[in-house]
Scaffold this active site. Structure first.
Site, PDB file in Angstrom:
ATOM      1  N   ASP A  94       1.515   9.693 -10.245  1.00 56.96           N
ATOM      2  CA  ASP A  94       1.588  10.986  -9.550  1.00 56.96           C
ATOM      3  C   ASP A  94       0.329  11.253  -8.731  1.00 56.96           C
ATOM      4  OD1 ASP A  94       4.126  11.778 -10.222  1.00 56.96           O
ATOM      5  OD2 ASP A  94       3.512  12.867 -12.016  1.00 56.96           O
TER       6      ASP A  94
ATOM      7  N   HIS B 282      -4.236 -11.354   0.918  1.00 58.52           N
ATOM      8  CA  HIS B 282      -5.094 -10.233   0.543  1.00 58.52           C
ATOM      9  C   HIS B 282      -5.744 -10.460  -0.819  1.00 58.52           C
ATOM     10  CE1 HIS B 282      -6.639  -6.204   0.343  1.00 58.52           C
ATOM     11  NE2 HIS B 282      -5.804  -5.828  -0.604  1.00 58.52           N
TER      12      HIS B 282
ATOM     13  N   SER C 152     -10.383  -4.902  -2.438  1.00 57.90           N
ATOM     14  CA  SER C 152      -9.519  -3.863  -1.887  1.00 57.90           C
ATOM     15  C   SER C 152     -10.052  -2.480  -2.256  1.00 57.90           C
ATOM     16  CB  SER C 152      -8.081  -4.086  -2.358  1.00 57.90           C
ATOM     17  OG  SER C 152      -7.162  -3.411  -1.542  1.00 57.90           O
TER      18      SER C 152
END
Length: 303
Positions: free
Chosen positions: A225, A284, A129
């Site tokens: 964040d 996945h 990924s």
């Protein structure tokens, strides 16, 4: 209120292999405070010993993952191949430092700093990924560093399916745990609070393995964040004009939609020697859903 932590990988299978006769070197660095320096960061890694005359195998995890996602497979790889095996925490993940730069260019630079330091060039680079995109970029930028390339259920085309990931980040940041509660109780509280957004219990359980206690307060270790700010770029791939001439395997999950037939032409443009193989009944997380099939495919490719 929770601070930030690593997450993701969703292991659904284990290998059950006994530990290889090798030593492991684990290096961990504390998270920095928003480092935007373009120089490579000192990544956290584990290196399993093996035959130094063979190219080492390097595993790169996916978004919100960590080097521990490949613990069982790394040990089994040492047993089956005799090679050294390296697992790495990407910047902003696991025990590696945090940075305001979450780009694939920066993650590629980190590896370009680490691999020669450990004497692991050229290597067999295996990325899942997000780690697969980092691996592709490194191979395209520095083909002499990568002897062979394995890309797990991701492609260099378009936007990755994953709009739900922003919702996951928001839910993780919103988790609230009272101070001075036992770890087992904290896990139950987080599981309940995440359940309205993270529907899959196996995903929540994986996230909960990354819940850590620091100075009496529970926190997430991934840099939520920064990943939230850069999620759109993380879900795409930088445009590339060159190509990687080495042997390449794209290993896709049969139940996954991350690699489409329409992507194949661009895959073969950038990676002319690419083989594209599908693992049946895998999603996945191919290496977690079907670990033995994953191992067999990689070993066949190495042979």
């Amino acid at each position: 209120m929770l601070r930030w932590a690593r997450a993701w990988g969703v292991p659904r299978g284990t290998l059950g292999a006994s530990s290889p006769r090798c030593s492991a070197v684990s290096v961990a660095f504390s998270s920095g405070q928003g480092n935007a320096d373009p120089r490579p960061l000192p990544l956290s890694y584990t290196l399993l010993d093996g035959e130094t005359t063979l190219p080492a195998i390097v595993f790169l995890h996916g978004l919100f993952g960590s080097k521990t996602n490949f613990n069982s497979i790394a040990k089994a790889m040492v047993q089956r191949t005799g090679r050294r095996v390296l697992t790495v925490d990407a910047r902003n993940h696991g025990s590696s430092p945090h940075s305001t730069d979450a780009s694939y260019e920066a993650m590629s630079q980190d590896l370009q700093g680490l691999l020669p330091q450990l004497g692991l060039m050229p290597c067999v680079l295996i990325g899942h990924s997000m780690g697969g995109k980092t691996a592709m970029l490194l191979a395209l930028q520095k083909p002499d560093v990568v002897e062979r390339l394995v890309v797990v259920d991701i492609s260099p085309v378009g936007t990755t399916p994953g709009s739900y990931l922003g919702d996951f980040i928001t839910a993780m940041k919103a988790v609230d745990i009272p101070e001075k509660v036992p770890h087992s109780q904290a896990r139950k509280l987080v599981d309940k609070q995440l359940s309205s957004v993270v529907k899959d219990p196996s995903v929540r359980q994986f996230l909960l393995t990354n819940l850590v206690e620091v100075d009496g307060r529970f926190s997430w270790r991934v840099n939520l964040d920064i990943l939230a700010q850069h999620l759109d770029k993380i879900l795409t791939f930088p445009q590339q004009l060159g190509s990687y001439p080495g042997p390449t395997l794209f290993l896709c999950g049969g139940n996954s939609k991350y690699v489409q037939p329409s992507h194949h032409s661009e895959i073969r443009r950038l990676f002319p020697q690419a083989q594209i193989q599908t693992v049946s009944n895998a999603g996945h997380w191919v290496h977690s859903d079907k670990p033995q099939d994953f191992m067999d495919a990689v070993n066949s490719f190495l042979a």
